[in-house]
Design a protein around this motif. Structure first.
Motif, PDB file in Angstrom:
ATOM      1  N   LYS B  28       0.844  -1.194   0.000  1.00 29.83           N
ATOM      2  CA  LYS B  28       0.000   0.000   0.000  1.00 29.83           C
ATOM      3  C   LYS B  28       0.885   1.251   0.000  1.00 29.83           C
ATOM      4  N   LYS B  29       1.933   1.188   0.829  1.00 27.95           N
ATOM      5  CA  LYS B  29       2.816   2.343   0.961  1.00 27.95           C
ATOM      6  C   LYS B  29       3.505   2.688  -0.364  1.00 27.95           C
ATOM      7  N   VAL B  30       4.065   1.674  -1.042  1.00 30.30           N
ATOM      8  CA  VAL B  30       4.789   2.008  -2.276  1.00 30.30           C
ATOM      9  C   VAL B  30       3.831   2.585  -3.316  1.00 30.30           C
ATOM     10  N   ILE B  31       2.622   2.016  -3.386  1.00 37.38           N
ATOM     11  CA  ILE B  31       1.689   2.486  -4.406  1.00 37.38           C
ATOM     12  C   ILE B  31       1.209   3.899  -4.083  1.00 37.38           C
ATOM     13  N   ALA B  32       0.979   4.176  -2.805  1.00 34.27           N
ATOM     14  CA  ALA B  32       0.449   5.492  -2.436  1.00 34.27           C
ATOM     15  C   ALA B  32       1.528   6.564  -2.390  1.00 34.27           C
ATOM     16  N   GLU B  33       2.724   6.187  -1.917  1.00 35.79           N
ATOM     17  CA  GLU B  33       3.683   7.243  -1.588  1.00 35.79           C
ATOM     18  C   GLU B  33       4.973   7.249  -2.384  1.00 35.79           C
ATOM     19  N   MET B  34       5.276   6.155  -3.059  1.00 37.19           N
ATOM     20  CA  MET B  34       6.612   6.094  -3.669  1.00 37.19           C
ATOM     21  C   MET B  34       6.526   5.949  -5.185  1.00 37.19           C
ATOM     22  N   THR B  35       7.507   6.514  -5.868  1.00 39.16           N
ATOM     23  CA  THR B  35       7.601   6.268  -7.303  1.00 39.16           C
ATOM     24  C   THR B  35       8.367   4.956  -7.478  1.00 39.16           C
ATOM     25  N   PRO B  36       8.219   4.298  -8.631  1.00 40.27           N
ATOM     26  CA  PRO B  36       8.987   3.066  -8.865  1.00 40.27           C
ATOM     27  C   PRO B  36      10.486   3.270  -8.632  1.00 40.27           C
ATOM     28  N   ASP B  37      11.026   4.385  -9.081  1.00 34.33           N
ATOM     29  CA  ASP B  37      12.462   4.620  -8.893  1.00 34.33           C
ATOM     30  C   ASP B  37      12.846   4.721  -7.423  1.00 34.33           C
ATOM     31  N   GLN B  38      11.963   5.314  -6.649  1.00 32.33           N
ATOM     32  CA  GLN B  38      12.253   5.400  -5.208  1.00 32.33           C
ATOM     33  C   GLN B  38      12.301   4.009  -4.578  1.00 32.33           C
ATOM     34  N   VAL B  39      11.425   3.112  -5.049  1.00 34.98           N
ATOM     35  CA  VAL B  39      11.435   1.743  -4.520  1.00 34.98           C
ATOM     36  C   VAL B  39      12.760   1.074  -4.858  1.00 34.98           C
ATOM     37  N   ILE B  40      13.166   1.219  -6.117  1.00 33.82           N
ATOM     38  CA  ILE B  40      14.428   0.591  -6.535  1.00 33.82           C
ATOM     39  C   ILE B  40      15.597   1.180  -5.727  1.00 33.82           C
ATOM     40  N   ASP B  41      15.578   2.481  -5.513  1.00 34.17           N
ATOM     41  CA  ASP B  41      16.653   3.107  -4.729  1.00 34.17           C
ATOM     42  C   ASP B  41      16.702   2.563  -3.303  1.00 34.17           C
ATOM     43  N   GLU B  42      15.526   2.383  -2.723  1.00 34.97           N
ATOM     44  CA  GLU B  42      15.470   1.870  -1.351  1.00 34.97           C
ATOM     45  C   GLU B  42      16.060   0.456  -1.298  1.00 34.97           C
ATOM     46  N   VAL B  43      15.721  -0.348  -2.295  1.00 38.42           N
ATOM     47  CA  VAL B  43      16.247  -1.721  -2.325  1.00 38.42           C
ATOM     48  C   VAL B  43      17.755  -1.707  -2.569  1.00 38.42           C
ATOM     49  N   LYS B  44      18.194  -0.780  -3.411  1.00 37.25           N
ATOM     50  CA  LYS B  44      19.653  -0.644  -3.616  1.00 37.25           C
ATOM     51  C   LYS B  44      20.340  -0.283  -2.301  1.00 37.25           C
ATOM     52  N   LYS B  45      19.724   0.671  -1.600  1.00 35.95           N
ATOM     53  CA  LYS B  45      20.293   1.143  -0.346  1.00 35.95           C
ATOM     54  C   LYS B  45      20.395   0.005   0.684  1.00 35.95           C
ATOM     55  N   SER B  46      19.453  -0.914   0.622  1.00 32.98           N
ATOM     56  CA  SER B  46      19.437  -2.014   1.593  1.00 32.98           C
ATOM     57  C   SER B  46      20.617  -2.956   1.396  1.00 32.98           C
ATOM     58  N   GLY B  47      21.185  -2.958   0.183  1.00 34.05           N
ATOM     59  CA  GLY B  47      22.279  -3.876  -0.100  1.00 34.05           C
ATOM     60  C   GLY B  47      21.829  -5.311  -0.306  1.00 34.05           C
ATOM     61  N   LEU B  48      20.512  -5.523  -0.459  1.00 34.41           N
ATOM     62  CA  LEU B  48      19.981  -6.887  -0.633  1.00 34.41           C
ATOM     63  C   LEU B  48      20.613  -7.566  -1.838  1.00 34.41           C
ATOM     64  N   ARG B  49      21.043  -8.792  -1.616  1.00 33.40           N
ATOM     65  CA  ARG B  49      21.595  -9.600  -2.697  1.00 33.40           C
ATOM     66  C   ARG B  49      20.764 -10.848  -2.895  1.00 33.40           C
ATOM     67  N   GLY B  50      20.735 -11.310  -4.133  1.00 39.24           N
ATOM     68  CA  GLY B  50      19.907 -12.457  -4.492  1.00 39.24           C
ATOM     69  C   GLY B  50      20.215 -13.680  -3.649  1.00 39.24           C
ATOM     70  N   ARG B  51      19.177 -14.379  -3.260  1.00 38.01           N
ATOM     71  CA  ARG B  51      19.336 -15.577  -2.431  1.00 38.01           C
ATOM     72  C   ARG B  51      19.239 -16.854  -3.253  1.00 38.01           C
ATOM     73  N   GLY B  52      19.221 -16.707  -4.568  1.00 33.95           N
ATOM     74  CA  GLY B  52      19.078 -17.886  -5.430  1.00 33.95           C
ATOM     75  C   GLY B  52      20.396 -18.550  -5.768  1.00 33.95           C
ATOM     76  N   GLY B  53      21.502 -17.956  -5.325  1.00 34.75           N
ATOM     77  CA  GLY B  53      22.780 -18.611  -5.550  1.00 34.75           C
ATOM     78  C   GLY B  53      23.859 -17.695  -6.097  1.00 34.75           C
ATOM     79  N   ALA B  54      23.465 -16.727  -6.942  1.00 30.80           N
ATOM     80  CA  ALA B  54      24.499 -15.927  -7.597  1.00 30.80           C
ATOM     81  C   ALA B  54      24.849 -14.675  -6.797  1.00 30.80           C
ATOM     82  N   CYS B  55      24.034 -14.325  -5.815  1.00 30.69           N
ATOM     83  CA  CYS B  55      24.370 -13.233  -4.903  1.00 30.69           C
ATOM     84  C   CYS B  55      24.444 -11.874  -5.599  1.00 30.69           C
TER      85      CYS B  55
END
Ligand SMILES: Cc1cc2nc3c(=O)[nH]c(=O)nc-3n(C[C@H](O)[C@H](O)[C@H](O)COP(=O)(O)O)c2cc1C
Ligand code: SF4
Ligand code: FES
Lengths: 165, 465
Positions: B28-55
């Motif tokens: 709800k929050k991303v749809i109401a308050e964030m642009t798609p780019d802001q979501v991607i930036d937040e995920v970049k900021k988190s440093g999240l890496r893929g858990r499927g094996g390639a990291c």
């Protein structure tokens, strides 16, 4: 044992299911896997005739369906036992006695990998890791239920339960 | 430590319980308050890496997707989970399916994706049904569908069931399989973000990767980036199996020492034995010796320092007394069985390695076989379309190097005689019996005529010149 011979046919309700599967994807070809699953669930295995049938339903050349059906190991291209026992022997299971379970069943029924007992009740297959490594050793029955943390005793109990069902 | 995915809330798989605990508020929050780019930036900021094996960095992967809506775009959620030793995504389907669904929907929003497919391995029949129900529940509550929360963002979500093929976990193979073809991996480039499913831009993410996303949106990328090892932040769902007292899935911060994982969480090695070998991240990852285990930390960068990788965080523990050669033989048999057969080095090389390992196991190995194994492995590595080739080569190559004594102990006689050739030969179908010299000779003789015939054939001449 699953139907030895059958003429593949879907009734009206099943055809609706086929339509549903087709509707999930931009192209009907993508429905080939779910529709093959429907065939196997209904008849127990996938005959060459049913590959033709699926091809007609989805407007695909029969050899494409054959190619798909033969690529995936869970599609049975011949009838299996009423209870198909899929025993994992991959590393984690092997460490916890997977081969012991596999050999135990083979010896009990006098059958080898991918064979069926003469009464058609059981068939066995050595399979690769099924994602139950933490509860190894394990086996799956008829592509469905997982039985985990097996011992030869619990396998015996399972087999007699299945025999009587 | 607070868990992000396997949260200690009873019945969290129930959509009402999930919603009562803040579920779908991130969407709800991303749809109401964030642009798609802001979501991607937040995920970049988190440093999240893929858990499927390639990291691979998830935010980065998402940013590769083209902007705009000229073409339909797709998200594939990879729940094929077939790497031996991995059983974590199953836990998410069972315990917290909605957090994964919410994460997938957020990803779809961030990349402007209209259709999400979750590919679940055929053996996970039970968990497939859980997902069917969970997706249906989310549709009913209005979390999936047209014009979500009154916005102009619409998304559909479907589950697709595999039918028993490890290779379909490889992203391009997965796409072919979803399209209704045989699961042959595709040559890259083009990468999926450019040309994926049905030729359209596609992103593939692992189930666990996506299940992390709602928490990142809720609590911020910065919060996430401070958990565990900063080079691969967050928690991991460690699937520990083999010779430990309490095998299972443990959600713990990255960077946790391997021995802490084994001793403090998994109740130590069975029967109080010493460790012989540990495979730290699913069967493809180079195994660790006991000495390496003592210093290993469980994140990708730290594991690289001891010559391995985190992979899918499937930890297989083997106690003293384990037959290393037999384990590697079994692993190799797996890759031989699962090779899709497109590339010669993988298709034939896996078979050769298996045959060499088989003959070492049955007592007719030679010392030279060890170098032969390494040589075959190195000739597979890097010479194939997909990474299954590498996955098959690494355990063999590294095990022979690290546990050479164990291999040598199985080699009784080492007279430098030409050995009966049990390596080269035609691919056999189901059983892996070695081809005897006799039959191989017959096969070769049978072929000679055909080859000569063929070389007279005009078409063949044209193609060979
Ligand atoms: C042979 C092979 C098998 C794979 N199997 C899986 C799998 O079962 N599940 C998975 O998530 N990724 C698997 N991968 C990795 C995928 O190709 C892909 O990198 C991953 O799903 C991307 O998701 P992530 O960026 O979220 O990790 C496999 C890769 C290879 C080469
Ligand atoms: S490396 Fe192996 S599995 Fe991958 S495409 Fe080549 S033959 Fe197929
Ligand atoms: S090794 Fe048997 S289930 Fe994973």
């Amino acid at each position: 044992m699953s139907n030895e011979n059958y003429t593949p046919h879907f009734d009206e309700n099943e055809m609706k299911m086929v339509q549903y599967h087709i509707s999930k994807y931009p192209k009907p070809m993508a429905a080939v896997m779910p529709v093959l699953w429907m065939i196997q669930d209904k008849y127990g295995w996938i005959s060459v005739d049913s590959m033709r049938y699926v091809g007609e339903l989805l407007n695909l050349p029969p050899d494409h369906v054959l190619g798909v059906a033969t690529f995936y190991t869970m599609y049975f291209k011949k009838p299996m036992g009423k209870f198909h026992l899929q025993v994992c022997t991959n590393v984690s299971c092997m460490l916890c006695g997977g081969y012991k379970i596999f050999d135990h069943i083979c010896n009990k029924f006098g059958i080898k990998n991918k064979e069926i007992t003469s009464d058609g009740m059981f068939s066995i297959e050595e399979v690769e890791c099924l994602g139950s490594c933490g509860t190894a050793p394990m086996l799956q029955v008829n592509n469905r239920e997982f039985y985990e943390n097996l011992t030869t005793e619990s396998v015996d109990a399972l087999l007699s339960k299945l025999s009587n069902s | 430590m607070e868990k992000i995915i396997l949260r200690d809330i009873p019945d969290l798989d129930n959509i009402d319980v999930y919603v009562a605990n803040g579920g779908y508020s991130s969407l709800k929050k991303v749809i109401a308050e964030m642009t798609p780019d802001q979501v991607i930036d937040e995920v970049k900021k988190s440093g999240l890496r893929g858990r499927g094996g390639a990291c691979f960095s998830t935010g980065m992967k998402w940013s590769f997707m083209p902007k705009g809506n000229e073409k339909p775009k797709f998200l594939c959620c990879n729940g094929d989970e077939s790497e031996p030793g991995s059983f974590k995504d199953r836990e998410i389907f069972e315990k917290n399916p909605h957090q994964f669904i919410e994460g997938a929907l957020i990803a779809a929003y961030a990349m402007g994706i209209g259709a999400v497919y979750t590919y679940i391995r055929g053996e996970y029949w039970k968990w497939f049904n859980i997902m069917e129900k969970s997706v249906a529940d989310a549709y009913k509550k209005g979390f999936i569908g047209k014009n979500l929360f009154g916005s102009n963002f619409s998304v559909e979500m479907y589950n697709h069931m595999g039918a028993g093929a490890y290779i379909c976990g490889e992203e391009t193979s997965l796409m072919n399989s979803l399209e209704g073809k045989r699961g042959y991996p595709r040559v890259k480039p083009p990468f999926p973000a450019v040309s994926g499913m049905w030729g359209n831009p596609t992103t593939i993410n692992n189930i666990e990767t996506l299940a992390n996303v709602p928490a990142i949106i809720n609590k911020g990328g910065e919060w996430f980036s401070k958990i565990g090892d900063p080079r691969q932040p967050g928690t991991l769902l460690f699937g520990v199996s083999g010779d430990v007292n309490k095998p299972g899935v443990y959600e713990l911060p990255t960077g946790i020492p391997l021995m802490e994982l084994i001793n403090d969480h998994c109740g130590g090695v069975k029967d109080g034995k010493e460790i012989k070998m540990v495979i730290p991240g699913g069967s493809s990852m180079p195994p660790l010796t006991r000495e390496e285990c003592l210093i290993a930390k469980m994140d990708n960068e730290s594991l690289k320092e001891v010559g391995s990788m985190i992979g899918t965080a499937g930890v297989i523990v083997m106690a003293e007394g384990t037959d290393v050669v037999d384990v590697i033989r079994r692993v190799t048999k797996f890759y031989y069985h699962e090779s899709c057969g497109q590339c010669t080095p993988c298709r034939e090389g896996c078979g050769w390695m298996l045959k060499v390992l088989n003959r070492i196991m049955d007592g007719s190995g030679r010392k030279s076989d060890l170098d032969l194994l390494i040589s075959v492995a190195e000739n597979i590595e890097g010479n194939t379309i997909c990474a299954l080739g590498d996955a098959a080569a690494w355990p063999v190559k590294h095990a022979v190097r690290k546990f050479r004594k164990d291999f040598e102990a199985k080699i009784k006689d080492d007279t430098p005689l030409p050995v009966l050739n049990k390596v080269h030969g035609l691919r056999e179908s189901d059983e892996y019996d070695t081809i005897t010299f006799q039959s191989e000779q017959e096969v070769v003789e049978g072929l000679i005529g055909t080859v000569q015939e063929l070389s007279q054939n005009e078409d063949v001449k044209r193609f060979s010149s």
